[in-house]
Design an enzyme around this catalytic site. Structure first.
Site, PDB file in Angstrom:
ATOM      1  N   LYS A 163      -0.146 -33.896   3.905  1.00 27.31           N
ATOM      2  CA  LYS A 163      -0.981 -33.216   2.839  1.00 27.31           C
ATOM      3  C   LYS A 163      -0.018 -32.522   1.997  1.00 27.31           C
ATOM      4  O   LYS A 163       0.083 -31.255   1.768  1.00 27.31           O
ATOM      5  CB  LYS A 163      -2.078 -32.243   3.159  1.00 27.31           C
ATOM      6  CG  LYS A 163      -3.223 -31.799   2.098  1.00 27.31           C
ATOM      7  CD  LYS A 163      -4.476 -31.176   2.660  1.00 27.31           C
ATOM      8  CE  LYS A 163      -5.326 -30.677   1.618  1.00 27.31           C
ATOM      9  NZ  LYS A 163      -5.949 -31.636   0.875  1.00 27.31           N
TER      10      LYS A 163
HETATM   11  N1  PMP Z   1      -8.343 -37.176   2.036  1.00 23.32           N
HETATM   12  C1  PMP Z   1      -7.503 -36.353   0.827  1.00 23.32           C
HETATM   13  C2  PMP Z   1      -6.717 -37.114  -0.060  1.00 23.32           C
HETATM   14  C3  PMP Z   1      -7.853 -35.215   0.891  1.00 23.32           C
HETATM   15  O1  PMP Z   1      -7.354 -34.382  -0.336  1.00 23.32           O
HETATM   16  C4  PMP Z   1      -8.652 -34.420   1.679  1.00 23.32           C
HETATM   17  C5  PMP Z   1      -8.938 -33.065   1.446  1.00 23.32           C
HETATM   18  N2  PMP Z   1      -8.334 -32.220   2.241  1.00 23.32           N
HETATM   19  C6  PMP Z   1      -9.554 -35.189   2.596  1.00 23.32           C
HETATM   20  C7  PMP Z   1      -9.145 -36.276   2.879  1.00 23.32           C
HETATM   21  C8  PMP Z   1     -10.419 -34.479   3.564  1.00 23.32           C
HETATM   22  O2  PMP Z   1      -9.656 -33.832   4.579  1.00 23.32           O
HETATM   23  P1  PMP Z   1     -10.514 -32.679   5.278  1.00 23.32           P
HETATM   24  O3  PMP Z   1     -11.785 -33.034   5.558  1.00 23.32           O
HETATM   25  O4  PMP Z   1      -9.510 -32.146   6.396  1.00 23.32           O
HETATM   26  O5  PMP Z   1     -10.674 -31.337   4.229  1.00 23.32           O
END
Ligand code: PMP
Length: 313
Positions: A163
């Site tokens: 991330k």
């Molecule tokens: N994909 C991307 C590109 C994101 O930015 C996010 C948000 N964090 C997610 C998926 C979803 O991840 P999560 O469920 O862990 O928030």
């Protein structure tokens, strides 16, 4: 700066920078920080949910978010950084010092600070900002998506599994294209033309009663919401599978939804103006939303380890 009266910033008492609590306006970074110029920054977005009956705020999947931040730092080869125990304490301290009694969002960032080259491994600075964030209206109404003309980043180029801030250029391009073309959001395909994910969340489709989502090698961020949905499906006997999804499956799916910490579970009611099912949020989508809401608010007893109480711990 002119801040509107309903801006969530106005409810922030304190933010955390390198472990110290301070007013938001005092939290500054250097304009020469590699975290800024070279996007040597990783982050997490978390939500905490208020349970009125228990008079408690619960952070959802905090340990997994912290672990993912550590994985992102490892992938970007960050040097010495605060431990998971330190970050956990700072995160809870941050929320407590703001005394929130409503649903909030928390952004936790780690970045290469100060002055250095593209290859600098430190110093690693961290910041934590929490603020009130109610559920999106789209949770009820659903959204109209478009398949993006942009392709998703590849694991061998700019790994979406991290991330990392730099990855959000891809998300921004796809998101902007969709918005400027009159859609609410985008679905991005991999270089091979399979469904990957959206700019800030993962995609599920429903076909013949089965929940289907692309696998973790489809250029996605390993979403914790996606993981929670797959676990809830397993626990409730809802058929689910992870596999490659073709673009045309989006056009004939019975239901589609978008998921992530921010969006939670947002129904997608059309793709490229083709209605998903009957063009309304679907039955399985609604069922998953209801299960999710009970989990995040500590109403359902299962998966207790997904929720960290803020004031009692
Ligand atoms: N994909 C991307 C590109 C994101 O930015 C996010 C948000 N964090 C997610 C998926 C979803 O991840 P999560 O469920 O862990 O928030």
């Amino acid at each position: 700066m002119n801040i509107p009266a309903d801006d969530p910033r106005l409810k922030i008492k304190l933010v955390t920078m390198n472990g110290e609590l301070m007013p938001l306006d005092d939290a500054k970074i250097s304009i020469m920080a590699p975290g800024l110029t070279f996007a040597a920054t990783v982050f997490e977005g978390l939500r905490a949910y208020w349970n009125e009956e228990k008079q408690e705020l619960f952070v959802f999947r905090m340990e997994e978010h912290l672990n993912r931040l550590l994985d992102s730092m490892k992938l970007l080869r960050f040097g010495e950084h605060p431990s998971i125990n330190t970050l956990r304490e700072q995160l809870l301290e941050n929320i407590r010092s703001n005394e929130y009694r409503e649903d909030i969002y928390i952004r936790l960032q780690a970045y290469i600070d100060d002055w250095g080259s593209m290859l600098a491994k430190g110093p690693v600075s961290t910041s934590i900002v929490s603020y009130p964030r109610p559920r999106l209206n789209a949770f009820e109404t659903g959204r109209n998506f478009a398949v993006s003309s942009w392709r998703r980043l590849d694991d061998n180029a700019s790994p979406p599994r991290a991330k990392a801030s730099g990855n959000y250029i891809n998300s921004r391009l796809a998101g902007m294209e969709a918005r400027e073309s009159g859609y609410d959001g985008a679905i991005i395909l991999t270089a091979a033309g399979k469904v990957s994910e959206g700019p800030g969340g993962c995609i599920f489709i429903v076909r013949n009663g089965v929940l289907i989502t692309p696998g973790v090698t489809s250029g996605i961020l390993e979403s914790l919401t996606r993981d929670s949905i797959l676990r809830m499906a397993l626990e409730t006997g809802q058929a689910a599978e992870t596999r490659d999804v073709d673009r045309t499956e989006l056009y004939i799916a019975d239901e589609i939804f978008y998921c992530g910490t921010g969006q939670e579970i947002t129904p997608v009611i059309s793709v490229d103006r083709i209605p998903a099912g009957d063009g309304k949020p679907g039955k399985i989508t609604r069922a998953m939303q209801a299960l999710y809401d009970k989990q995040v608010r500590d109403i359902a007893p299962e998966n207790r380890d997904w929720r960290t109480p803020v004031y009692a711990s």
